[in-house]
Write a protein that holds these residues in place. Structure first.
Motif, PDB file in Angstrom:
ATOM      1  N   CYS A 200      66.189  -2.403  62.356  1.00 18.43           N
ATOM      2  CA  CYS A 200      65.978  -3.109  61.083  1.00 18.43           C
ATOM      3  C   CYS A 200      64.890  -4.164  61.262  1.00 18.43           C
ATOM      4  N   LYS A 201      64.946  -4.871  62.379  1.00 12.29           N
ATOM      5  CA  LYS A 201      63.953  -5.927  62.637  1.00 12.29           C
ATOM      6  C   LYS A 201      62.570  -5.332  62.856  1.00 12.29           C
ATOM      7  N   ILE A 202      62.505  -4.184  63.519  1.00 12.71           N
ATOM      8  CA  ILE A 202      61.208  -3.520  63.716  1.00 12.71           C
ATOM      9  C   ILE A 202      60.639  -3.086  62.369  1.00 12.71           C
ATOM     10  N   ALA A 203      61.475  -2.462  61.528  1.00 13.81           N
ATOM     11  CA  ALA A 203      60.996  -1.987  60.225  1.00 13.81           C
ATOM     12  C   ALA A 203      60.551  -3.154  59.340  1.00 13.81           C
ATOM     13  N   ALA A 204      61.186  -4.317  59.515  1.00 12.17           N
ATOM     14  CA  ALA A 204      60.827  -5.500  58.721  1.00 12.17           C
ATOM     15  C   ALA A 204      59.649  -6.268  59.317  1.00 12.17           C
ATOM     16  N   GLY A 205      59.150  -5.831  60.468  1.00 11.97           N
ATOM     17  CA  GLY A 205      58.018  -6.497  61.099  1.00 11.97           C
ATOM     18  C   GLY A 205      58.409  -7.750  61.870  1.00 11.97           C
ATOM     19  N   GLU A 206      59.705  -7.940  62.094  1.00 10.43           N
ATOM     20  CA  GLU A 206      60.164  -9.143  62.805  1.00 10.43           C
ATOM     21  C   GLU A 206      60.095  -8.973  64.317  1.00 10.43           C
ATOM     22  N   ILE A 207      60.078  -7.728  64.758  1.00 10.36           N
ATOM     23  CA  ILE A 207      59.882  -7.405  66.180  1.00 10.36           C
ATOM     24  C   ILE A 207      58.691  -6.467  66.242  1.00 10.36           C
ATOM     25  N   PRO A 208      57.733  -6.719  67.155  1.00  4.98           N
ATOM     26  CA  PRO A 208      56.538  -5.878  67.195  1.00  4.98           C
ATOM     27  C   PRO A 208      56.838  -4.436  67.585  1.00  4.98           C
TER      28      PRO A 208
ATOM     29  N   TYR B 230      53.605   5.410  61.193  1.00  2.00           N
ATOM     30  CA  TYR B 230      53.678   5.820  59.786  1.00  2.00           C
ATOM     31  C   TYR B 230      54.658   4.900  59.066  1.00  2.00           C
ATOM     32  N   GLU B 231      54.384   4.688  57.759  1.00  2.16           N
ATOM     33  CA  GLU B 231      55.312   3.898  56.943  1.00  2.16           C
ATOM     34  C   GLU B 231      55.219   4.347  55.500  1.00  2.16           C
ATOM     35  N   ASP B 232      56.345   4.459  54.830  1.00  2.00           N
ATOM     36  CA  ASP B 232      56.355   4.591  53.371  1.00  2.00           C
ATOM     37  C   ASP B 232      57.505   3.754  52.828  1.00  2.00           C
ATOM     38  N   GLU B 233      57.870   3.946  51.579  1.00  2.00           N
ATOM     39  CA  GLU B 233      58.897   3.073  50.976  1.00  2.00           C
ATOM     40  C   GLU B 233      60.242   3.167  51.698  1.00  2.00           C
ATOM     41  N   ARG B 234      60.542   4.356  52.232  1.00  2.00           N
ATOM     42  CA  ARG B 234      61.882   4.572  52.790  1.00  2.00           C
ATOM     43  C   ARG B 234      61.920   4.715  54.299  1.00  2.00           C
ATOM     44  N   VAL B 235      60.748   4.939  54.897  1.00  2.00           N
ATOM     45  CA  VAL B 235      60.715   5.356  56.307  1.00  2.00           C
ATOM     46  C   VAL B 235      59.727   4.512  57.111  1.00  2.00           C
ATOM     47  N   TYR B 236      60.094   4.251  58.374  1.00  2.00           N
ATOM     48  CA  TYR B 236      59.195   3.580  59.315  1.00  2.00           C
ATOM     49  C   TYR B 236      59.224   4.382  60.618  1.00  2.00           C
ATOM     50  N   ALA B 237      58.053   4.707  61.141  1.00  2.00           N
ATOM     51  CA  ALA B 237      57.974   5.477  62.392  1.00  2.00           C
ATOM     52  C   ALA B 237      57.114   4.716  63.396  1.00  2.00           C
ATOM     53  N   PHE B 238      57.563   4.734  64.654  1.00  2.00           N
ATOM     54  CA  PHE B 238      56.876   3.951  65.689  1.00  2.00           C
ATOM     55  C   PHE B 238      57.062   4.607  67.052  1.00  2.00           C
TER      56      PHE B 238
ATOM     57  N   LEU C  23      59.714   7.583  67.158  1.00  2.00           N
ATOM     58  CA  LEU C  23      60.995   7.467  66.468  1.00  2.00           C
ATOM     59  C   LEU C  23      60.751   7.337  64.976  1.00  2.00           C
ATOM     60  N   VAL C  24      61.457   8.128  64.191  1.00  2.00           N
ATOM     61  CA  VAL C  24      61.347   8.089  62.728  1.00  2.00           C
ATOM     62  C   VAL C  24      62.671   7.540  62.200  1.00  2.00           C
ATOM     63  N   THR C  25      62.615   6.415  61.495  1.00  2.00           N
ATOM     64  CA  THR C  25      63.837   5.736  61.057  1.00  2.00           C
ATOM     65  C   THR C  25      63.794   5.458  59.561  1.00  2.00           C
TER      66      THR C  25
ATOM     67  N   LEU D 294      63.167  12.469  55.976  1.00  2.00           N
ATOM     68  CA  LEU D 294      62.934  12.086  57.380  1.00  2.00           C
ATOM     69  C   LEU D 294      62.400  13.281  58.183  1.00  2.00           C
ATOM     70  N   MET D 295      62.983  14.459  57.955  1.00  2.00           N
ATOM     71  CA  MET D 295      62.526  15.652  58.675  1.00  2.00           C
ATOM     72  C   MET D 295      61.107  16.039  58.266  1.00  2.00           C
ATOM     73  N   LYS D 296      60.803  15.895  56.987  1.00  2.77           N
ATOM     74  CA  LYS D 296      59.435  16.196  56.535  1.00  2.77           C
ATOM     75  C   LYS D 296      58.436  15.237  57.161  1.00  2.77           C
ATOM     76  N   VAL D 297      58.790  13.952  57.165  1.00  3.96           N
ATOM     77  CA  VAL D 297      57.893  12.957  57.772  1.00  3.96           C
ATOM     78  C   VAL D 297      57.717  13.264  59.257  1.00  3.96           C
ATOM     79  N   ALA D 298      58.817  13.572  59.947  1.00  3.53           N
ATOM     80  CA  ALA D 298      58.732  13.867  61.385  1.00  3.53           C
ATOM     81  C   ALA D 298      57.825  15.078  61.628  1.00  3.53           C
ATOM     82  N   SER D 299      57.955  16.096  60.800  1.00  4.01           N
ATOM     83  CA  SER D 299      57.123  17.295  60.964  1.00  4.01           C
ATOM     84  C   SER D 299      55.650  16.981  60.713  1.00  4.01           C
TER      85      SER D 299
END
Ligand code: AMP
Length: 114
Positions: free
Chosen positions: A7-15, A20-28, A40-42, A64-69
């Motif tokens: 949650c902290k990574i997706a919010a930018g609180e932890i580097p 990739y990022e969209d409204e629902r997904v964050y990947a790093f 990781l796709v979260t 999530l699967m579409k984004v991962a693909s």
């Protein structure tokens, strides 16, 4: 959710190394890569695992699967292949209790799943 590292990574609180990022997904990029490509796709919203996601959400798992693909393709993994994995709970050896799909590729992976 307080005290959730993803949650902290997706919010930018932890580097993190964002891929990739969209409204629902964050990947790093995974901090401890098990393959040349390990991403990781979260979901941005906190949910513990695939069980909770399947119960709560209508189409998020598909997204999530579409984004991962798509990411796998962008990373050059389509030709030789790759693996998508989500660990769930104790026997699944899930260590971070925020749903994530591992994208693993860039070398020949083992034939054994576990
Ligand atoms: P799992 O065992 O399926 O829960 O996977 C958790 C993954 O999160 C592991 O592959 C860790 O290397 C990765 N991880 C843990 N903390 C971080 C972090 N701060 N940044 C990137 N990846 C992380």
């Amino acid at each position: 959710m307080a005290d959730c590292i993803f949650c902290k990574i997706a919010a930018g609180e932890i580097p993190s190394s964002k891929v990739y990022e969209d409204e629902r997904v964050y990947a790093f990029k995974d901090i401890n890569p098990q393959a040349p490509v390990h991403i990781l796709v979260t979901p941005k919203e906190h949910m513990a695992n695939v069980l909770e996601c399947a119960e709560r959400e209508d189409d998020l798992l598909g997204h999530l699967m579409k984004v991962a693909s798509r990411i796998a393709k962008e990373q050059g993994l389509a030709e030789n292949g790759f693996r998508l994995v989500t660990n769930c709970g104790k026997h699944g050896a899930q260590s971070v209790n925020h749903l994530h799909i591992h994208i693993l590729g860039g070398r020949q992976l083992g034939e054994q799943m576990a």
